[in-house]
Structure formats: structure tokens, C-alpha cells
Motif scaffolding. Structure first.
Motif, PDB file in Angstrom:
ATOM      1  N   GLU A 171     -17.906 -24.130  39.063  1.00  0.00           N
ATOM      2  CA  GLU A 171     -18.266 -22.872  38.404  1.00  0.00           C
ATOM      3  C   GLU A 171     -18.904 -21.918  39.402  1.00  0.00           C
ATOM      4  O   GLU A 171     -18.608 -20.713  39.414  1.00  0.00           O
ATOM      5  N   GLU A 172     -19.756 -22.449  40.250  1.00  0.00           N
ATOM      6  CA  GLU A 172     -20.404 -21.606  41.266  1.00  0.00           C
ATOM      7  C   GLU A 172     -19.375 -21.036  42.245  1.00  0.00           C
ATOM      8  O   GLU A 172     -19.514 -19.911  42.715  1.00  0.00           O
ATOM      9  N   ALA A 173     -18.339 -21.823  42.538  1.00  0.00           N
ATOM     10  CA  ALA A 173     -17.292 -21.374  43.451  1.00  0.00           C
ATOM     11  C   ALA A 173     -16.271 -20.463  42.767  1.00  0.00           C
ATOM     12  O   ALA A 173     -15.391 -19.901  43.422  1.00  0.00           O
ATOM     13  N   GLY A 174     -16.386 -20.323  41.456  1.00  0.00           N
ATOM     14  CA  GLY A 174     -15.447 -19.491  40.711  1.00  0.00           C
ATOM     15  C   GLY A 174     -14.082 -20.138  40.541  1.00  0.00           C
ATOM     16  O   GLY A 174     -13.071 -19.449  40.394  1.00  0.00           O
ATOM     17  N   ILE A 175     -14.046 -21.465  40.540  1.00  0.00           N
ATOM     18  CA  ILE A 175     -12.788 -22.199  40.408  1.00  0.00           C
ATOM     19  C   ILE A 175     -12.534 -22.517  38.939  1.00  0.00           C
ATOM     20  O   ILE A 175     -13.246 -23.300  38.332  1.00  0.00           O
ATOM     21  N   ARG A 176     -11.511 -21.896  38.387  1.00  0.00           N
ATOM     22  CA  ARG A 176     -11.161 -22.108  36.984  1.00  0.00           C
ATOM     23  C   ARG A 176      -9.659 -22.354  36.881  1.00  0.00           C
ATOM     24  O   ARG A 176      -8.882 -21.420  36.665  1.00  0.00           O
ATOM     25  N   PRO A 177      -9.239 -23.593  37.048  1.00  0.00           N
ATOM     26  CA  PRO A 177      -7.804 -23.909  37.027  1.00  0.00           C
ATOM     27  C   PRO A 177      -7.148 -23.565  35.691  1.00  0.00           C
ATOM     28  O   PRO A 177      -7.808 -23.504  34.648  1.00  0.00           O
ATOM     29  N   TYR A 178      -5.850 -23.374  35.742  1.00  0.00           N
ATOM     30  CA  TYR A 178      -5.083 -23.127  34.533  1.00  0.00           C
ATOM     31  C   TYR A 178      -5.123 -24.377  33.659  1.00  0.00           C
ATOM     32  O   TYR A 178      -4.916 -25.492  34.137  1.00  0.00           O
ATOM     33  N   ARG A 179      -5.375 -24.199  32.380  1.00  0.00           N
ATOM     34  CA  ARG A 179      -5.471 -25.319  31.459  1.00  0.00           C
ATOM     35  C   ARG A 179      -4.285 -25.339  30.501  1.00  0.00           C
ATOM     36  O   ARG A 179      -3.901 -24.310  29.943  1.00  0.00           O
ATOM     37  N   MET A 180      -3.735 -26.530  30.320  1.00  0.00           N
ATOM     38  CA  MET A 180      -2.700 -26.724  29.311  1.00  0.00           C
ATOM     39  C   MET A 180      -3.318 -27.114  27.966  1.00  0.00           C
ATOM     40  O   MET A 180      -2.616 -27.245  26.978  1.00  0.00           O
ATOM     41  N   TYR A 181      -4.616 -27.321  27.948  1.00  0.00           N
ATOM     42  CA  TYR A 181      -5.349 -27.753  26.757  1.00  0.00           C
ATOM     43  C   TYR A 181      -4.842 -29.076  26.217  1.00  0.00           C
ATOM     44  O   TYR A 181      -4.692 -29.274  25.017  1.00  0.00           O
ATOM     45  N   GLU A 182      -4.602 -29.992  27.169  1.00  0.00           N
ATOM     46  CA  GLU A 182      -4.263 -31.361  26.789  1.00  0.00           C
ATOM     47  C   GLU A 182      -5.474 -32.059  26.179  1.00  0.00           C
ATOM     48  O   GLU A 182      -6.615 -31.717  26.456  1.00  0.00           O
ATOM     49  N   HIS A 183      -5.189 -33.095  25.410  1.00  0.00           N
ATOM     50  CA  HIS A 183      -6.258 -33.932  24.886  1.00  0.00           C
ATOM     51  C   HIS A 183      -6.919 -34.709  26.022  1.00  0.00           C
ATOM     52  O   HIS A 183      -8.134 -34.816  26.091  1.00  0.00           O
ATOM     53  N   ALA A 184      -6.105 -35.221  26.930  1.00  0.00           N
ATOM     54  CA  ALA A 184      -6.556 -36.008  28.075  1.00  0.00           C
ATOM     55  C   ALA A 184      -7.170 -37.330  27.631  1.00  0.00           C
ATOM     56  O   ALA A 184      -7.299 -37.611  26.439  1.00  0.00           O
ATOM     57  N   ARG A 225      -3.690 -21.314  22.167  1.00  0.00           N
ATOM     58  CA  ARG A 225      -3.978 -20.220  21.231  1.00  0.00           C
ATOM     59  C   ARG A 225      -5.207 -20.526  20.385  1.00  0.00           C
ATOM     60  O   ARG A 225      -6.024 -19.636  20.109  1.00  0.00           O
ATOM     61  N   LYS A 226      -5.350 -21.794  19.984  1.00  0.00           N
ATOM     62  CA  LYS A 226      -6.459 -22.193  19.124  1.00  0.00           C
ATOM     63  C   LYS A 226      -7.705 -22.593  19.910  1.00  0.00           C
ATOM     64  O   LYS A 226      -8.775 -22.794  19.330  1.00  0.00           O
ATOM     65  N   ARG A 227      -7.537 -22.731  21.256  1.00  0.00           N
ATOM     66  CA  ARG A 227      -8.638 -23.171  22.123  1.00  0.00           C
ATOM     67  C   ARG A 227      -9.196 -24.532  21.691  1.00  0.00           C
ATOM     68  O   ARG A 227     -10.394 -24.754  21.626  1.00  0.00           O
ATOM     69  N   VAL A 228      -8.270 -25.419  21.366  1.00  0.00           N
ATOM     70  CA  VAL A 228      -8.622 -26.821  21.099  1.00  0.00           C
ATOM     71  C   VAL A 228      -7.745 -27.676  22.002  1.00  0.00           C
ATOM     72  O   VAL A 228      -6.763 -27.192  22.572  1.00  0.00           O
ATOM     73  N   ARG A 229      -8.070 -28.936  22.128  1.00  0.00           N
ATOM     74  CA  ARG A 229      -7.325 -29.813  23.027  1.00  0.00           C
ATOM     75  C   ARG A 229      -6.486 -30.791  22.207  1.00  0.00           C
ATOM     76  O   ARG A 229      -7.012 -31.589  21.439  1.00  0.00           O
ATOM     77  N   VAL A 230      -5.160 -30.699  22.397  1.00  0.00           N
ATOM     78  CA  VAL A 230      -4.241 -31.496  21.595  1.00  0.00           C
ATOM     79  C   VAL A 230      -3.141 -32.088  22.476  1.00  0.00           C
ATOM     80  O   VAL A 230      -2.623 -31.423  23.362  1.00  0.00           O
ATOM     81  N   SER A 231      -2.799 -33.332  22.203  1.00  0.00           N
ATOM     82  CA  SER A 231      -1.621 -33.965  22.801  1.00  0.00           C
ATOM     83  C   SER A 231      -1.003 -34.885  21.762  1.00  0.00           C
ATOM     84  O   SER A 231      -1.657 -35.253  20.782  1.00  0.00           O
ATOM     85  N   VAL A 232       0.258 -35.247  21.972  1.00  0.00           N
ATOM     86  CA  VAL A 232       0.972 -36.100  21.027  1.00  0.00           C
ATOM     87  C   VAL A 232       1.603 -37.261  21.788  1.00  0.00           C
ATOM     88  O   VAL A 232       2.331 -37.049  22.769  1.00  0.00           O
ATOM     89  N   ARG A 233       1.319 -38.469  21.358  1.00  0.00           N
ATOM     90  CA  ARG A 233       1.957 -39.637  21.946  1.00  0.00           C
ATOM     91  C   ARG A 233       3.385 -39.764  21.423  1.00  0.00           C
ATOM     92  O   ARG A 233       3.664 -39.437  20.271  1.00  0.00           O
ATOM     93  N   VAL A 234       4.258 -40.276  22.279  1.00  0.00           N
ATOM     94  CA  VAL A 234       5.636 -40.519  21.859  1.00  0.00           C
ATOM     95  C   VAL A 234       6.038 -41.929  22.277  1.00  0.00           C
ATOM     96  O   VAL A 234       5.547 -42.444  23.280  1.00  0.00           O
ATOM     97  N   GLU A 238       1.753 -39.917  17.459  1.00  0.00           N
ATOM     98  CA  GLU A 238       0.326 -39.915  17.139  1.00  0.00           C
ATOM     99  C   GLU A 238      -0.305 -38.640  17.700  1.00  0.00           C
ATOM    100  O   GLU A 238      -0.171 -38.328  18.877  1.00  0.00           O
ATOM    101  N   ILE A 239      -1.011 -37.917  16.852  1.00  0.00           N
ATOM    102  CA  ILE A 239      -1.687 -36.692  17.268  1.00  0.00           C
ATOM    103  C   ILE A 239      -3.091 -37.037  17.750  1.00  0.00           C
ATOM    104  O   ILE A 239      -3.849 -37.700  17.056  1.00  0.00           O
ATOM    105  N   MET A 240      -3.419 -36.560  18.928  1.00  0.00           N
ATOM    106  CA  MET A 240      -4.772 -36.717  19.473  1.00  0.00           C
ATOM    107  C   MET A 240      -5.350 -35.324  19.652  1.00  0.00           C
ATOM    108  O   MET A 240      -4.736 -34.470  20.296  1.00  0.00           O
ATOM    109  N   CYS A 241      -6.518 -35.083  19.077  1.00  0.00           N
ATOM    110  CA  CYS A 241      -7.061 -33.723  19.122  1.00  0.00           C
ATOM    111  C   CYS A 241      -8.582 -33.728  19.111  1.00  0.00           C
ATOM    112  O   CYS A 241      -9.206 -34.476  18.351  1.00  0.00           O
ATOM    113  N   TRP A 242      -9.157 -32.904  19.979  1.00  0.00           N
ATOM    114  CA  TRP A 242     -10.590 -32.630  19.916  1.00  0.00           C
ATOM    115  C   TRP A 242     -10.795 -31.401  19.044  1.00  0.00           C
ATOM    116  O   TRP A 242     -10.238 -30.330  19.318  1.00  0.00           O
ATOM    117  N   ASP A 243     -11.570 -31.533  17.980  1.00  0.00           N
ATOM    118  CA  ASP A 243     -12.019 -30.392  17.166  1.00  0.00           C
ATOM    119  C   ASP A 243     -10.895 -29.648  16.447  1.00  0.00           C
ATOM    120  O   ASP A 243     -10.973 -28.426  16.265  1.00  0.00           O
TER     121      ASP A 243
END
Length: 272
Positions: A171-184, A225-234, A238-243
Motif C-alpha cells: 500500500e505504501e508503494a502504491g501497488i494495487r494489482p488487478y483483481r479478478m475477485y476470486e474466492h481464493a 461488479r458486486k465487490r465480493v469474492r466468488v469462485s465456482v468449483r467444477v 460448488e459456489i464459494m463466496c465471501w460475503d
């Protein structure tokens, strides 16, 4: 704090003779490797970046990584490992990540040795330290590991800093990578690629790899778009989601239905 870390890295590099070496950073474009690359560049080392990608890699994060290295004026190599990944992963059970890391590590070694690099660097932080792992068997200061079986030393400038400190430094270095908003796999930001969402006990096939990419790419649009973290197992879907709220879950379920999955399971999970 960032200036102190850069100065400490510079002193360590000077002590270890790294200013006379060519360093190749294994650069994913995530926060850790981006910060490590930034610190090595600011410390004055002769550092270049190496990024592996494959057919299912997120193009958005790769584009961000290329812009970042251009801004730093760092030489950046891109290597397609699709063929090696298919050879190592197809026909075996997931997770694919184990096979992918193997392909990347050995490709990195030979790329470095054949291209005149003396040291490989990684963005591992203290939370990545696993007892018994290859790079945790080194003696002395674990920031620089001489591993005979690898044939090239590894430099990990962030290995003594926990993830929360790395976040603050980035954050101090101003590094903000592009996010796919995966659940991880952890609550901390730890994105990777969609192949990590192939169900653990499934036999990996190219078709399953394609499905993991296509479903999660569409889901990522909703997540951003929703600013939540979501991924789907295949293929379990199975839906995995924070918030996630119900509206977000319904959008994700509609995507699953488009790919042939049933979306009538309880909230947070969709059945095949």
C-alpha cells in the motif's frame, strides 16, 4: 517502513555480493511478487522479471503485470507453459496447482541458467513458509537459499515479513494489482488462476480445464461488479463466496445453469 525495508535489502544484497549478479524474479503480477520486484529494483539490483502463463491464465492480470514492469523499467520475459502443464496435469487428479508449480520451477531454473542469470527471486512472505518445503531446507539466513539440487540460489526478500506487513508495504508503494475477485484459498487476497477450482478428486482433462476457465471468467464479472469474492468449483459447481447476498448468488447460479449445472441447491452451493 518501505524505505527501511529497501535499505535493509540493499545492505543484505551488498553483503551477499548480489550487486555483481543478475537476478530473475518469478513474477506472477500478484501483490507479493510485485512488491518484491519493486524492492529489488529500488535497492539497485540488476533484476528482470519472468512470468509464466498458459491457455487458461487470466489475461487481465497478465496485462496489468506488463504495465507494472514497464513502469519500473524492468526487463520482462513471458513464457507459455501450456504444453508442459498439459503433459504434467492431464490424466491425474487435482489440484492442478501442484503440477503447475513443478512445471514453473524447473522451467524457471533452466530459463535462468540458459539466459545468463545467477539468482532466482520469489515473492514468498513469512506466511508461505512450510516446514519441509524445498526452500525451507536451506541453512543460515533463509532469504538466500543455496540448494545444490536446483543448481541456482533463490533470493526471497519478503520471507521474514508476515502477510499483513506485506500488505502495508504494498500500500505504501502504491501497488494495487488487478483483481479478478476470486474466492481464493484463504481470506487474504491470494488469487491465482481458474484451474485451482477443479474439484480435488477429479481426473484432470483439457475439457475440465476449459470449463473451470469459462465458468469462473463469467463469475468474475459478477464478483467485480458486486465487490465480493466468488469462485465456482467444477464439475461439482460448488459456489464459494465471501460475503455474498442472495441476489449475487442468484446471478452466479444463472451462470452455472448456462454451463449445464443445476442451481437448485441451498444458497452457496449448486449441484451437478
Amino acid at each position: 517502513m518501505l524505505a527501511e525495508v529497501i535499505e535493509e535489502t540493499r545492505k543484505f544484497a551488498e553483503k551477499k555480493g548480489l550487486f555483481e549478479k543478475r537476478v530473475l524474479m518469478l513474477f506472477s503480477g500478484g501483490k507479493d511478487s510485485s512488491l518484491a520486484l519493486y524492492i529489488l529494483k529500488e535497492a539497485g539490483l540488476d533484476v528482470s522479471a519472468l512470468t509464466f502463463f498458459h491457455r487458461w491464465s487470466w489475461r487481465e492480470t497478465l496485462n496489468w503485470a506488463m504495465r507494472f514492469t514497464k513502469k519500473l523499467s524492468v526487463e520482462h520475459y513471458l513464457v507459455d507453459i501450456t504444453e508442459g502443464l498439459l503433459r504434467e496435469a492431464v490424466g491425474r487428479k487435482g489440484p492442478v496447482c501442484i503440477n503447475c508449480k513443478k512445471v514453473m520451477l524447473w522451467n524457471a531454473k533452466w530459463f535462468a541458467l540458459n539466459s545468463g542469470f545467477d539468482v532466482l527471486a520469489k515473492g514468498d512472505n513469512a506466511n508461505d513458509k512450510i516446514i519441509g518445503a524445498l526452500l525451507d531446507q536451506c541453512e543460515g539466513d533463509i532469504r538466500l537459499c543455496e540448494i545444490p539440487r536446483m543448481g541456482i540460489p533463490f533470493f526471497r526478500p519478503l520471507i521474514k515479513y508476515p502477510a499483513e506487513i506485506v500488505e502495508e508495504l504494498a500500500e505504501e508503494a502504491g501497488i494495487r494489482p488487478y483483481r479478478m475477485y476470486e474466492h481464493a484459498r484463504r481470506r487474504q487476497w491470494r488469487e491465482g488462476c481458474p484451474l485451482q477450482y477443479i474439484d480435488k478428486e477429479e481426473i484432470v482433462t483439457p475439457q475440465l480445464m476449459d470449463l473451470a476457465y469459462k465458468v469462473n471468467y463469467e463469475v468474475s464479472k459478477v464478483a467485480r461488479r458486486k465487490r465480493v469474492r466468488v469462485s465456482v468449483r467444477v464439475p461439482s459447481f460448488e459456489i464459494m463466496c465471501w460475503d455474498c447476498d442472495e441476489e449475487t448468488l442468484e446471478e452466479v447460479k444463472s451462470i452455472i445453469r448456462r454451463f449445464g449445472g443445476k442451481a437448485n441447491a441451498p444458497a452457496g452451493k449448486a449441484e451437478k
